[in-house]
Scaffold this active site. Structure first.
Site, short mmCIF file in Angstrom:
data_model
loop_
_atom_site.label_atom_id
_atom_site.label_comp_id
_atom_site.label_asym_id
_atom_site.label_seq_id
_atom_site.Cartn_x
_atom_site.Cartn_y
_atom_site.Cartn_z
CD GLN A 115 7.40 10.56 12.04
OE1 GLN A 115 7.72 9.78 12.29
NE2 GLN A 115 6.30 11.45 10.84
CG HIS A 149 7.15 7.43 7.49
ND1 HIS A 149 6.85 7.32 6.42
CD2 HIS A 149 6.60 8.30 8.33
CE1 HIS A 149 5.85 8.14 6.14
NE2 HIS A 149 5.51 8.38 6.91
CD GLU A 155 -1.85 0.25 4.43
OE1 GLU A 155 -2.34 0.93 2.96
OE2 GLU A 155 -1.92 -0.54 4.29
CE1 TYR A 178 -1.04 -7.70 4.72
CE2 TYR A 178 1.50 -8.17 4.25
CZ TYR A 178 -0.52 -8.59 4.88
OH TYR A 178 -0.51 -9.49 5.47
#
Length: 369
Positions: free
Chosen positions: A81, A148, A240, A250
């Site tokens: 990524q 990520h 989300e 969160y």
């Protein structure tokens, strides 16, 4: 077979269709073919900048035609990524020419981490260059793996810079206040720590943190009233949309509305009310890419809505925002992974296809049908 130039000139004046789906409420025009595009932003004169994951920053004219490459982009750690990520303008760009880039930066051994650089953009008739480039923020620590990174950026109405920092698929850093992974970061435009950050008195990377308990945050945007909205990928389920509030937690990886990829359960948000719950979540996932909050006149019924690019869902998703609430509205099949969503100067909606896993990697312009 038609010549490539003729294909681009005529393709997708009718929107792509998914079998059995209703017609799309917009026309789709293909404007350019790109190589793994990741982000775009419009300049005050209508031209645009587009990042490509392997490390290219491109200048395009207002019609989406590639004009040239921008020299001076920092070396990126390309793979998985990782690569060149977001590009945004300084609020005072018209006078100072400053832009910001996020990217995966190699570290010692086999480590890497997200970095943010600030530079002055000098444009020519074709390409251009970056001058006085300086790295103003880094993920700490750099870790192994190639997932990520996050790295989306947005300027607040008051001029502070917000950066999303993924937890690099390591789970626990999202709750570790001595690391800035799995967090939303708030800085000054030059990379300093504002004195009113919620944890500023603790110093170090902790002082940078605005909110915590995040996974992979691939979209961030302010609405017209200055509220900060963010979207992130859940694990197996539980993507989300969150309203980001100062100092709030969160919940990742303690709670999620999804499950681990191996099927193990993760407690849902309602089991731990001390954590902020998402305003909207998805099961099955949409794999959210870029986030844009629409403010234009071309689609008046959608003014104030959030638009999200869907990667694995190959879709464009609309979420209706009202005050501090959000509800699912529309999901349109686009036939390709959508990485980025932006609003053009005239109110048209522009998309970048991901360029991976069979997605062509095109630049698209959406106008009312």
């Amino acid at each position: 077979m038609l010549p490539h130039s003729l294909v681009l000139a005529t393709a997708l004046l009718v929107a792509p269709m998914v079998a059995g789906a209703a017609p799309l409420p917009f026309k789709v025009e293909v404007k350019a073919d790109l190589a793994e595009p990741w982000a775009m932003t419009f300049l005050p004169d209508g031209r645009m900048l587009v990042t490509e994951k392997k490390g290219e920053l491109l200048s395009l004219d207002g019609n989406g035609k590639v004009a040239g490459k921008i020299a001076g982009v920092p070396k990126v750690a390309y793979g998985g990524q990782g690569g060149l990520g977001d590009v945004i303008l300084h609020p005072g760009f018209a006078k100072n020419g400053i832009i910001y880039l996020s990217y995966a930066e190699a570290g010692p051994g086999d480590t890497a981490g997200t970095a943010v650089a600030r530079a002055r953009l000098v444009l020519g008739k074709a390409g251009g260059s970056l001058q006085d480039l300086k790295v103003i923020w880094r993920q700490s620590p750099k870790v192994s793996g190639r997932g990520h990174y996050s790295g989306r950026m947005a300027f607040a109405p008051d001029g502070h810079l917000f950066i999303t920092s993924g937890e690099r698929q390591k789970f626990t850093p999202a709750q570790d206040m001595k690391q800035n992974l799995g967090k939303v970061i708030r800085l000054t435009d030059t990379g300093g720590v504002p004195a009113d950050n919620p944890f500023a008195k603790q110093g170090g990377v902790t002082a940078q943190i605005w909110s915590l308990g995040h996974r992979n945050l691939l979209g961030i945007a302010f609405d017209a009233d200055g509220r900060l909205w963010e979207q992130e990928m859940g694990p197996k389920g539980g993507d989300e949309v969150n309203l980001i509030l100062k100092g709030r937690n969160y919940g990742w990886p303690v709670v999620s509305n999804g499950s681990h990829y191996d099927g193990r359960d993760i407690p849902d948000h309602p089991t731990r009310p001390e954590f902020e719950a998402p305003k909207v979540s998805w099961n099955p996932v949409i794999s959210p890419g870029g986030l844009m909050i629409y403010s234009g006149a071309m689609f008046p019924a959608w003014k104030g809505s959030a638009f999200i690019g869907g990667l694995s869902s190959e879709s464009l998703v609309r979420v209706a925002l009202k005050g501090d609430g959000a509800t699912k509205a529309d999901q349109w099949g686009m036939g390709a992974r959508i990485r980025e969503v932006e609003q053009g100067p005239d109110g048209a909606i522009w998309l970048l296809e991901d360029g991976g896993q069979g997605s062509p990697g095109r630049l698209l312009r959406l106008t009312p049908d």
